[in-house]
Design an enzyme around this catalytic site. Structure first.
Site, PDB file in Angstrom:
ATOM      1  N   GLU A 139      23.628   4.659 -15.662  1.00 14.69           N
ATOM      2  CA  GLU A 139      22.872   4.727 -16.909  1.00 14.69           C
ATOM      3  C   GLU A 139      23.392   5.930 -17.698  1.00 14.69           C
ATOM      4  OE1 GLU A 139      18.381   5.048 -18.705  1.00 14.69           O
ATOM      5  OE2 GLU A 139      19.017   6.294 -17.030  1.00 14.69           O
ATOM      6  N   ASP A 163       2.299  -8.751  -6.725  1.00 15.13           N
ATOM      7  CA  ASP A 163       1.516  -7.990  -5.750  1.00 15.13           C
ATOM      8  C   ASP A 163       1.073  -8.927  -4.636  1.00 15.13           C
ATOM      9  OD1 ASP A 163      -0.229  -6.355  -4.390  1.00 15.13           O
ATOM     10  OD2 ASP A 163      -1.861  -6.619  -5.850  1.00 15.13           O
ATOM     11  N   ASP A 185      20.624   6.377 -12.227  1.00 18.06           N
ATOM     12  CA  ASP A 185      19.768   6.883 -13.289  1.00 18.06           C
ATOM     13  C   ASP A 185      20.399   8.088 -14.008  1.00 18.06           C
ATOM     14  OD1 ASP A 185      16.964   6.628 -14.342  1.00 18.06           O
ATOM     15  OD2 ASP A 185      16.882   8.720 -13.716  1.00 18.06           O
ATOM     16  N   ASP A 216      18.102   1.635  -7.229  1.00 15.79           N
ATOM     17  CA  ASP A 216      18.187   2.686  -8.223  1.00 15.79           C
ATOM     18  C   ASP A 216      18.450   4.004  -7.506  1.00 15.79           C
ATOM     19  OD1 ASP A 216      17.614   3.812 -10.937  1.00 15.79           O
ATOM     20  OD2 ASP A 216      16.546   1.913 -11.166  1.00 15.79           O
ATOM     21  N   HIS A 251      13.273  -1.758 -18.470  1.00 15.29           N
ATOM     22  CA  HIS A 251      11.916  -1.195 -18.319  1.00 15.29           C
ATOM     23  C   HIS A 251      11.657  -0.018 -19.254  1.00 15.29           C
ATOM     24  CE1 HIS A 251      14.639   1.274 -16.100  1.00 15.29           C
ATOM     25  NE2 HIS A 251      13.720   2.210 -16.008  1.00 15.29           N
ATOM     26  N   ASP A 252      12.652   0.431 -20.006  1.00 15.73           N
ATOM     27  CA  ASP A 252      12.471   1.581 -20.903  1.00 15.73           C
ATOM     28  C   ASP A 252      12.345   1.182 -22.368  1.00 15.73           C
ATOM     29  OD1 ASP A 252      12.614   3.468 -18.848  1.00 15.73           O
ATOM     30  OD2 ASP A 252      14.803   3.589 -18.982  1.00 15.73           O
ATOM     31  N   ASP A 277       4.813  -5.351  -4.994  1.00 15.01           N
ATOM     32  CA  ASP A 277       5.394  -4.795  -3.773  1.00 15.01           C
ATOM     33  C   ASP A 277       6.580  -5.625  -3.273  1.00 15.01           C
ATOM     34  OD1 ASP A 277       4.086  -7.028  -2.618  1.00 15.01           O
ATOM     35  OD2 ASP A 277       2.242  -5.835  -2.456  1.00 15.01           O
TER      36      ASP A 277
HETATM   37  C1  GLC Z   1      15.915   6.691 -16.868  1.00 19.28           C
HETATM   38  C2  GLC Z   1      14.930   5.659 -16.397  1.00 19.28           C
HETATM   39  C3  GLC Z   1      13.585   5.979 -16.960  1.00 19.28           C
HETATM   40  C4  GLC Z   1      13.180   7.340 -16.445  1.00 19.28           C
HETATM   41  C5  GLC Z   1      14.238   8.397 -16.758  1.00 19.28           C
HETATM   42  C6  GLC Z   1      14.031   9.635 -15.964  1.00 19.28           C
HETATM   43  O1  GLC Z   1      16.094   6.667 -18.240  1.00 19.28           O
HETATM   44  O2  GLC Z   1      15.379   4.385 -16.721  1.00 19.28           O
HETATM   45  O3  GLC Z   1      12.637   5.005 -16.640  1.00 19.28           O
HETATM   46  O4  GLC Z   1      11.965   7.706 -17.013  1.00 19.28           O
HETATM   47  O5  GLC Z   1      15.527   7.949 -16.439  1.00 19.28           O
HETATM   48  O6  GLC Z   1      14.336   9.430 -14.616  1.00 19.28           O
END
Ligand code: GLC
Length: 551
Positions: free
Chosen positions: A255, A21, A199, A98, A328-329, A29
């Site tokens: 993904e 930040d 995504d 993304d 991040h998931d 940011d």
């Molecule tokens: C993907 C992302 C996740 C998000 C989901 C819905 O799995 O990595 O963080 O919550 O899609 O967009």
């Protein structure tokens, strides 16, 4: 195997809210990323992937986009991104963004219009079903708990949302929607970005009969057979490729919930002209129990190895793999696949050695390079993630034992990997001078970048070493792979080779001292080790990792 820059690259994933930040508002940011570009470059990586930074109400931390062409002011707005793109390129790095186009935010203008009337030109941008307010069109469950249908009073219909009710799914059957999406892609590519992580791209084509799922089907199967891999997904991806992606020299990684060994190649085979790589989740759902993610079971190590082997075999001659253990998931990799206590340093080094010595493009998630661990906040009130909070609500409605459930949250919550980056010993780990949007992990005084920079044996310095080793050895990128001990309960032992070189890699995924047959290392020199030295060639220590090169 055709060679490409993106096959030889290493990706560093940034979760911008938690990286750095610069403004003091407690949220990371773009300027913060710019401040840290030299740091990122010093790791030896090639590509930065930034999680969504577009305008968003932030229900799902940016995966709910309300304007695809505007960068959120909290992150610094479009100007800041232009500057970032320029600086990234000046440093010889690349940047991917993304792309979240399975759904928008319910605050997107398209949806605000769409829900006004059935005659509105944007109505058909989303997926609607007639019905009665209390009679859901089918029994589908959302990925984040509850139903996938939400009632819209104005038009007296339900709309579909596979994620939260604030993330309505787009209607890819509508050619106008697809056109809009391709123009968004083109907008960013023409600004000079180097590709996209897409995504939940496996979900864009719906099975429009919306049949009920069988009552006893696991969520994994529901995902594979009902939500993902719909009848037109490959047609849409081919069209996207033809209309826009193919016009640029970029990298794409999709993904892929619901993507498996049977259908994986269809997404990435070179002649199919769809995507370069996908993220499958076979190894990241390996500890999900009968009731799913928050019902974790012990990891089956033999199965874990088998997943890597099978995916390597699948993509050995066509397509390309992505190699990652977290993002991040999911929880922190050292807490989930290593030992985040006594052997944190050794096991973090082992895990990155695994990532850097498998075939495919390696992905590093921010903070893993210093061995950041899961966080155990004392109560649910400290958690932020919508998935965690929904799971908690559902569990308490179902009368589950909530102190046990808190343990599951400690293990599995997505917030484990979303705590602020631990830069130094200063307040809030140097992440912000304000109040961080989510509390810093208390262990930052022991685990932080500035201390590890000064320590030649640190995880951070090991990352730099193994990254540069990978970059110098194309055999590790393209070479063949064979698991030599598929049934060993603790060791992962494999060979990587091509016409020029051969590597033998040995990982001990346990706290045990294990014997090693002398003959297997006979014709090799040890080139990488995560302990200071080898005391006994034939004994492998807890979480020891060794890379040998043929003489
Ligand atoms: C993907 C992302 C996740 C998000 C989901 C819905 O799995 O990595 O963080 O919550 O899609 O967009």
């Amino acid at each position: 195997m055709k060679k490409s820059w993106w096959k030889e690259s290493i990706v560093y994933q940034i979760y911008p809210r938690s990286f750095k930040d610069s403004s003091g508002n407690g949220i990371g940011d773009i300027n913060g990323i710019i401040e840290k570009l030299d740091y990122i470059k010093s790791l030896g990586v090639d590509i930065i992937w930034i999680c969504p930074i577009y305008d968003s109400p932030g229900i799902d931390n940016g995966y709910d986009i309300s304007n695809y062409k505007e960068i959120n002011k909290d992150f610094g707005g479009n100007k800041a991104l232009d500057e970032l793109i320029e600086k990234v390129h000046l440093k010889g790095l690349k940047i991917i963004m993304d792309l979240v186009v399975n759904h928008t935010s319910d605050q997107h203008n398209w949806f605000k219009e769409a829900k006004k009337s059935k005659l509105n030109p944007y109505h058909d941008y989303y997926i609607w079903k007639d019905g009665k307010i209390n009679e859901f069109p089918n029994n589908w469950r959302s990925v984040f708990g509850g139903r996938v249908w939400k009632w819209n009073n104005k038009t007296e219909e339900f709309f579909l949302h596979l994620y939260t009710k604030n993330q309505p799914d787009l209607n890819w059957e509508n050619p106008k929607v697809r056109k809009e999406i391709y123009s968004i892609i083109d907008f960013w590519l023409s600004k000079g970005i180097d590709g996209f992580r897409m995504d939940v791209i496996s979900l864009i084509s719906k099975r429009i009969a919306f049949k009920n799922t069988p009552d006893n089907m696991s969520f994994k199967d529901v995902m594979e057979k009902f939500y993902a891999n719909g009848p037109r997904v490959h047609e849409f991806l081919k069209e996207m490729n033809r209309e826009v992606l193919s016009k640029y020299d970029i990298v794409t990684v999709g993904e892929g919930p619901g993507i498996n060994l049977k259908n994986g190649l269809n997404y990435v085979a070179e002649n199919e002209k769809e995507l370069n790589m996908i993220f499958h989740f076979d190894h990241l759902t390996i500890d999900f129990g009968p009731k799913g993610k928050y019902d974790p079971i012990p990891l089956n190590f033999i199965r874990f190895k088998e997943i890597f082997t099978k995916w390597d075999n699948l993509l050995a001659n066509n397509g390309w793999n992505s190699i990652f253990l977290g993002n991040h998931d999911f929880s922190r990799i050292v807490s989930r696949f290593g030992n985040d206590k006594e052997y944190r340093v050794e096991s973090a080094k082992l895990l990155i050695t695994l990532i850097m010595t498998l075939r495919g493009t390696p992905y590093i998630y921010q903070g893993d390079e210093i061995g950041m661990t899961n966080v155990s906040y004392p109560s649910i009130d400290f958690y932020n993630d919508i998935e965690t909070l929904n799971a908690w609500k559902e569990a308490s409605i179902n009368g589950e034992n909530m102190s046990e459930f808190l343990n599951a949250v400690h293990l599995q919550s997505r917030d484990n990997s979303r705590t602020p980056m631990q830069w130094n010993l200063k307040r809030n780990s140097g992440f912000t001078i304000g109040d961080p949007w989510i509390p810093v992990n208390k262990n930052y005084k022991n685990i932080n970048v500035s201390s590890q920079l000064k320590d030649s044996n640190s995880i951070l310095n090991y990352y730099k070493r193994i990254i540069s080793f990978r970059k110098l050895n194309a055999t590790l990128v393209y070479g063949n792979y064979k698991d030599l001990e598929p049934n060993h309960p603790y060791l992962f032992v494999y060979k990587r080779w091509d016409e020029n070189n051969e590597f033998l890699i040995i990982h001990n995924f346990s706290e045990k001292y294990l014997g090693l047959e002398k003959k297997i290392t006979l014709n090799y020199n040890l080139v990488i080790l995560n302990y200071e030295n080898v005391k006994n060639q034939n004994k492998i220590r807890p979480w020891e990792t060794r890379v040998y090169k043929s003489r």
